[in-house]
Write a protein that holds these residues in place. Structure first.
Motif, PDB file in Angstrom:
ATOM      1  N   CYS A 138       0.852  -1.024   0.014  1.00  0.00           N
ATOM      2  CA  CYS A 138       0.055  -0.155  -0.127  1.00  0.00           C
ATOM      3  C   CYS A 138       0.882   1.234   0.030  1.00  0.00           C
ATOM      4  O   CYS A 138       2.066   1.080   0.472  1.00  0.00           O
ATOM      5  CB  CYS A 138      -1.068   0.037   1.077  1.00  0.00           C
ATOM      6  N   PRO A 139       0.344   2.419  -0.661  1.00  0.00           N
ATOM      7  CA  PRO A 139       1.257   3.454  -0.781  1.00  0.00           C
ATOM      8  C   PRO A 139       1.468   4.189   1.224  1.00  0.00           C
ATOM      9  O   PRO A 139       0.971   3.799   1.812  1.00  0.00           O
ATOM     10  CB  PRO A 139       0.461   4.548  -1.218  1.00  0.00           C
ATOM     11  N   LEU A 140       2.688   4.920   0.908  1.00  0.00           N
ATOM     12  CA  LEU A 140       3.048   5.379   2.213  1.00  0.00           C
ATOM     13  C   LEU A 140       2.691   7.039   2.015  1.00  0.00           C
ATOM     14  O   LEU A 140       3.018   7.669   1.341  1.00  0.00           O
ATOM     15  CB  LEU A 140       4.544   5.140   2.347  1.00  0.00           C
ATOM     16  N   HIS A 141       1.661   7.196   3.178  1.00  0.00           N
ATOM     17  CA  HIS A 141       1.467   8.663   3.064  1.00  0.00           C
ATOM     18  C   HIS A 141       1.918   9.251   4.351  1.00  0.00           C
ATOM     19  O   HIS A 141       1.872   8.658   5.634  1.00  0.00           O
ATOM     20  CB  HIS A 141      -0.061   8.774   3.360  1.00  0.00           C
ATOM     21  N   ASP A 142       2.855  10.190   4.398  1.00  0.00           N
ATOM     22  CA  ASP A 142       3.395  10.744   5.303  1.00  0.00           C
ATOM     23  C   ASP A 142       2.747  11.678   6.519  1.00  0.00           C
ATOM     24  O   ASP A 142       3.109  11.624   7.821  1.00  0.00           O
ATOM     25  CB  ASP A 142       4.653  12.019   5.066  1.00  0.00           C
ATOM     26  N   ASP A 143       1.559  11.647   6.240  1.00  0.00           N
ATOM     27  CA  ASP A 143       0.435  12.489   7.098  1.00  0.00           C
ATOM     28  C   ASP A 143      -0.352  11.268   7.604  1.00  0.00           C
ATOM     29  O   ASP A 143      -1.229  11.791   8.748  1.00  0.00           O
ATOM     30  CB  ASP A 143      -0.410  13.359   6.475  1.00  0.00           C
ATOM     31  N   HIS A 144      -0.209  10.033   7.203  1.00  0.00           N
ATOM     32  CA  HIS A 144      -0.826   8.940   7.943  1.00  0.00           C
ATOM     33  C   HIS A 144       0.072   7.828   8.491  1.00  0.00           C
ATOM     34  O   HIS A 144       0.452   7.032   8.047  1.00  0.00           O
ATOM     35  CB  HIS A 144      -1.894   8.270   7.131  1.00  0.00           C
ATOM     36  N   PRO A 145       0.938   8.293   9.459  1.00  0.00           N
ATOM     37  CA  PRO A 145       2.163   7.329   9.942  1.00  0.00           C
ATOM     38  C   PRO A 145       1.781   5.810  10.227  1.00  0.00           C
ATOM     39  O   PRO A 145       0.827   5.869  10.932  1.00  0.00           O
ATOM     40  CB  PRO A 145       2.779   8.112  10.963  1.00  0.00           C
ATOM     41  N   THR A 146       2.526   4.893   9.871  1.00  0.00           N
ATOM     42  CA  THR A 146       2.405   3.619  10.310  1.00  0.00           C
ATOM     43  C   THR A 146       3.811   2.797  10.529  1.00  0.00           C
ATOM     44  O   THR A 146       4.812   3.662   9.975  1.00  0.00           O
ATOM     45  CB  THR A 146       1.677   2.882   9.064  1.00  0.00           C
ATOM     46  N   GLY A 147       3.910   1.773  11.355  1.00  0.00           N
ATOM     47  CA  GLY A 147       5.315   1.302  11.588  1.00  0.00           C
ATOM     48  C   GLY A 147       5.334   0.053  10.654  1.00  0.00           C
ATOM     49  O   GLY A 147       6.521  -0.532  10.788  1.00  0.00           O
ATOM     50  N   ILE A 148       4.390  -0.358   9.553  1.00  0.00           N
ATOM     51  CA  ILE A 148       4.271  -1.417   9.119  1.00  0.00           C
ATOM     52  C   ILE A 148       4.626  -1.503   7.528  1.00  0.00           C
ATOM     53  O   ILE A 148       3.816  -0.363   7.016  1.00  0.00           O
ATOM     54  CB  ILE A 148       3.272  -2.274   9.397  1.00  0.00           C
ATOM     55  N   LEU A 149       5.317  -2.133   7.073  1.00  0.00           N
ATOM     56  CA  LEU A 149       5.687  -1.974   5.296  1.00  0.00           C
ATOM     57  C   LEU A 149       5.702  -3.443   5.174  1.00  0.00           C
ATOM     58  O   LEU A 149       6.102  -4.493   5.757  1.00  0.00           O
ATOM     59  CB  LEU A 149       6.772  -1.419   4.832  1.00  0.00           C
ATOM     60  N   ALA A 150       4.972  -4.165   3.896  1.00  0.00           N
ATOM     61  CA  ALA A 150       4.952  -5.475   3.438  1.00  0.00           C
ATOM     62  C   ALA A 150       4.872  -5.429   1.848  1.00  0.00           C
ATOM     63  O   ALA A 150       4.529  -4.248   1.239  1.00  0.00           O
ATOM     64  CB  ALA A 150       3.521  -5.935   4.112  1.00  0.00           C
ATOM     65  N   PHE A 151       5.487  -6.549   1.383  1.00  0.00           N
ATOM     66  CA  PHE A 151       5.643  -6.758   0.057  1.00  0.00           C
ATOM     67  C   PHE A 151       5.494  -8.183  -0.424  1.00  0.00           C
ATOM     68  O   PHE A 151       5.686  -8.869   0.439  1.00  0.00           O
ATOM     69  CB  PHE A 151       6.775  -6.103  -0.701  1.00  0.00           C
ATOM     70  N   MET A 152       5.010  -8.355  -1.395  1.00  0.00           N
ATOM     71  CA  MET A 152       4.709  -9.773  -1.916  1.00  0.00           C
ATOM     72  C   MET A 152       5.944 -10.198  -2.728  1.00  0.00           C
ATOM     73  O   MET A 152       6.453  -9.218  -3.758  1.00  0.00           O
ATOM     74  CB  MET A 152       3.444  -9.945  -2.757  1.00  0.00           C
ATOM     75  N   HIS A 153       6.317 -11.318  -2.895  1.00  0.00           N
ATOM     76  CA  HIS A 153       7.540 -11.831  -3.950  1.00  0.00           C
ATOM     77  C   HIS A 153       7.317 -13.510  -4.284  1.00  0.00           C
ATOM     78  O   HIS A 153       7.154 -13.982  -3.028  1.00  0.00           O
ATOM     79  CB  HIS A 153       8.841 -11.285  -3.358  1.00  0.00           C
ATOM     80  N   PRO A 154       7.631 -13.534  -5.332  1.00  0.00           N
ATOM     81  CA  PRO A 154       7.737 -15.199  -5.519  1.00  0.00           C
ATOM     82  C   PRO A 154       8.678 -15.951  -4.968  1.00  0.00           C
ATOM     83  O   PRO A 154       8.436 -17.007  -4.710  1.00  0.00           O
ATOM     84  CB  PRO A 154       7.545 -15.200  -7.113  1.00  0.00           C
ATOM     85  N   ARG A 155       9.755 -15.078  -4.460  1.00  0.00           N
ATOM     86  CA  ARG A 155      10.743 -15.749  -3.913  1.00  0.00           C
ATOM     87  C   ARG A 155      10.978 -15.239  -2.568  1.00  0.00           C
ATOM     88  O   ARG A 155      12.008 -15.274  -1.679  1.00  0.00           O
ATOM     89  CB  ARG A 155      12.255 -15.415  -4.586  1.00  0.00           C
ATOM     90  N   SER A 156       9.960 -15.207  -1.820  1.00  0.00           N
ATOM     91  CA  SER A 156       9.765 -14.709  -0.296  1.00  0.00           C
ATOM     92  C   SER A 156      10.211 -15.817   0.484  1.00  0.00           C
ATOM     93  O   SER A 156      10.967 -15.421   1.305  1.00  0.00           O
ATOM     94  CB  SER A 156       8.097 -14.618  -0.104  1.00  0.00           C
ATOM     95  N   VAL A 157      10.310 -16.888   0.093  1.00  0.00           N
ATOM     96  CA  VAL A 157      10.832 -18.036   1.222  1.00  0.00           C
ATOM     97  C   VAL A 157      12.244 -17.756   1.234  1.00  0.00           C
ATOM     98  O   VAL A 157      12.903 -17.656   2.414  1.00  0.00           O
ATOM     99  CB  VAL A 157      10.381 -19.358   0.827  1.00  0.00           C
ATOM    100  N   GLU A 158      12.952 -17.831  -0.077  1.00  0.00           N
ATOM    101  CA  GLU A 158      14.393 -17.445   0.082  1.00  0.00           C
ATOM    102  C   GLU A 158      14.718 -16.304   0.407  1.00  0.00           C
ATOM    103  O   GLU A 158      15.779 -16.041   1.135  1.00  0.00           O
ATOM    104  CB  GLU A 158      14.561 -17.566  -1.552  1.00  0.00           C
ATOM    105  N   LEU A 159      13.916 -15.119   0.246  1.00  0.00           N
ATOM    106  CA  LEU A 159      14.374 -13.850   0.911  1.00  0.00           C
ATOM    107  C   LEU A 159      14.363 -13.750   2.377  1.00  0.00           C
ATOM    108  O   LEU A 159      15.033 -13.306   3.014  1.00  0.00           O
ATOM    109  CB  LEU A 159      13.318 -13.074   0.223  1.00  0.00           C
TER     110      LEU A 159
END
Length: 374
Positions: A311-332
């Motif tokens: 999801c986009p990061l909005h500086d006026d709506h602070p959050t502590g979490i970022l996430a991403f999907m990736h086909p090599r997630s297990v390896e990463l």
């Protein structure tokens, strides 16, 4: 927490590792361990120790209320958010004629009690677009039958922070009979809450608040007390638990106090009392001011690596979490763990969480490992 010296002093277990998984489990400061030891010493006193036990509960209620902007009478505790939401279902006592709105970014604890009710209400799903919940998409789901809108202030799934003013206005305008329930678990202790008009606030205690398992905070403004009083049995939440008429009737305390149905988990509340006082001493504003720029650095770094945050990061709506999907997630994930970088991995998704004890070096270390592998 915010400097090298205080981090080493208060969180010695963080030395030599990069911990970016507070959205799942926090690392408590040493004062929390000391509070648990104090509980143990009181427990060793037997019945005499209950004086300390109940004093710790009231002290925890006081600091919880202060941080929520409520009075102590508007705050109570149970064992976990799942219990809190089932007690909320008991209080609302919905029927098949009622409707509930939940979101696809919510944690199961807040979304599933309505599906398991004896007389399940109609459950309407507010779905995210490009990782964000847009108030306009909720409007067709709202009507006079809507009794509850359940949301998370910050999503455990992708870190999206809900647009509170837009949500609040939409519900109050289009669903006049609805209550707004807010899971603040992924916000409380990390960002300033700023959700005025919420009817009930619920938070677990083992994440950003830096406490331990076995606790949950419930905040209910006094004007909602009569509407949000549970129908559960028990004793601790009863006015007449040991009176002569206790087998003829059960008189429940109103509002938040009705959610503490049995003996408190004293150990968790000793810990939470110490944890919240630690966070309050640092201040949530200072934590956010320190950690939000780190989230921005991480967000931009992920984009530079071709890893699209969910999801986009909005500086006026602070959050502590970022996430991403990736086909090599297990390896990463395996590569990060092998380099002592701790993040959450689930079903192709990698989630990173940044708290006040994180440093610019933590962020750079995680990005360097991802860059090397990719």
């Amino acid at each position: 927490m915010l400097t090298d010296s205080s981090r080493l002093r208060d969180f010695p277990s963080l030395q030599g590792r990069t911990y970016l998984n507070t959205a799942a489990e926090s690392i408590p400061p040493l004062c929390v361990g000391q509070a648990l030891e104090a509980y143990w010493q009181d427990k060793l006193r037997g019945m005499a120790g209950r004086e300390g036990h109940f004093a710790a509960v009231e002290s925890c209620r006081e600091i919880s209320a202060q941080m929520l902007g409520l009075t102590p009478a508007e705050v109570s505790f149970c064992s976990c958010s799942s219990e809190a939401y089932n007690l909320l279902a008991s209080a609302l006592d919905l029927t098949n004629a009622d409707e509930v709105v939940v979101t696809d970014l919510d944690f199961p604890a807040g979304a599933t009690p309505w599906l398991r009710a004896a007389r399940p209400p109609v459950v309407r799903l507010w779905q995210a677009q490009a990782g964000e919940l847009l108030a306009d998409d909720m409007l067709p789901l709202l009507n006079e039958k809507t009794r509850l809108v359940q949301v998370s202030l910050i999503s455990f799934y992708n870190g999206h922070r809900i647009d509170w003013p837009a949500l609040h206005e939409a519900v109050r305008t289009h669903a006049p009979n609805a209550l707004i329930s807010v899971d603040i678990t992924q916000a409380f202790g990390r960002v300033e809450l700023n959700c005025p008009g919420a009817d009930i606030l619920i938070s677990s205690t083992h994440k950003w608040t830096l406490g331990v398992h076995g606790g949950c905070i419930i905040g209910i403004p006094v004007h909602n007390a009569s509407r949000l009083t549970t129908h559960a049995g028990g004793w601790y939440h009863l006015e007449n638990a040991f009176e002569s008429d206790r087998f003829q009737r059960a008189i429940t305390k109103n509002g938040a106090l009705s959610f503490s149905v049995g003996m408190p988990n004293f150990a968790a509340l000793y810990a939470l009392n110490a944890a919240l006082r630690y966070v309050a001493a640092v201040s949530v504003a200072a934590i956010s001011a320190h950690a939000d720029p780190l989230v921005r650095t991480l967000y931009d770094g992920l984009l530079d690596l071709g890893l699209a945050p969910m999801c986009p990061l909005h500086d006026d709506h602070p959050t502590g979490i970022l996430a991403f999907m990736h086909p090599r997630s297990v390896e990463l994930h395996a590569a990060l763990e092998s380099e002592n970088v701790h993040v959450m991995h689930s079903a192709g998704r990698i989630r990173l969480a940044v708290h006040g004890y994180n440093t610019p070096a933590d962020i750079q270390h995680a990005l360097d490992i991802l860059k090397k592998l990719l």
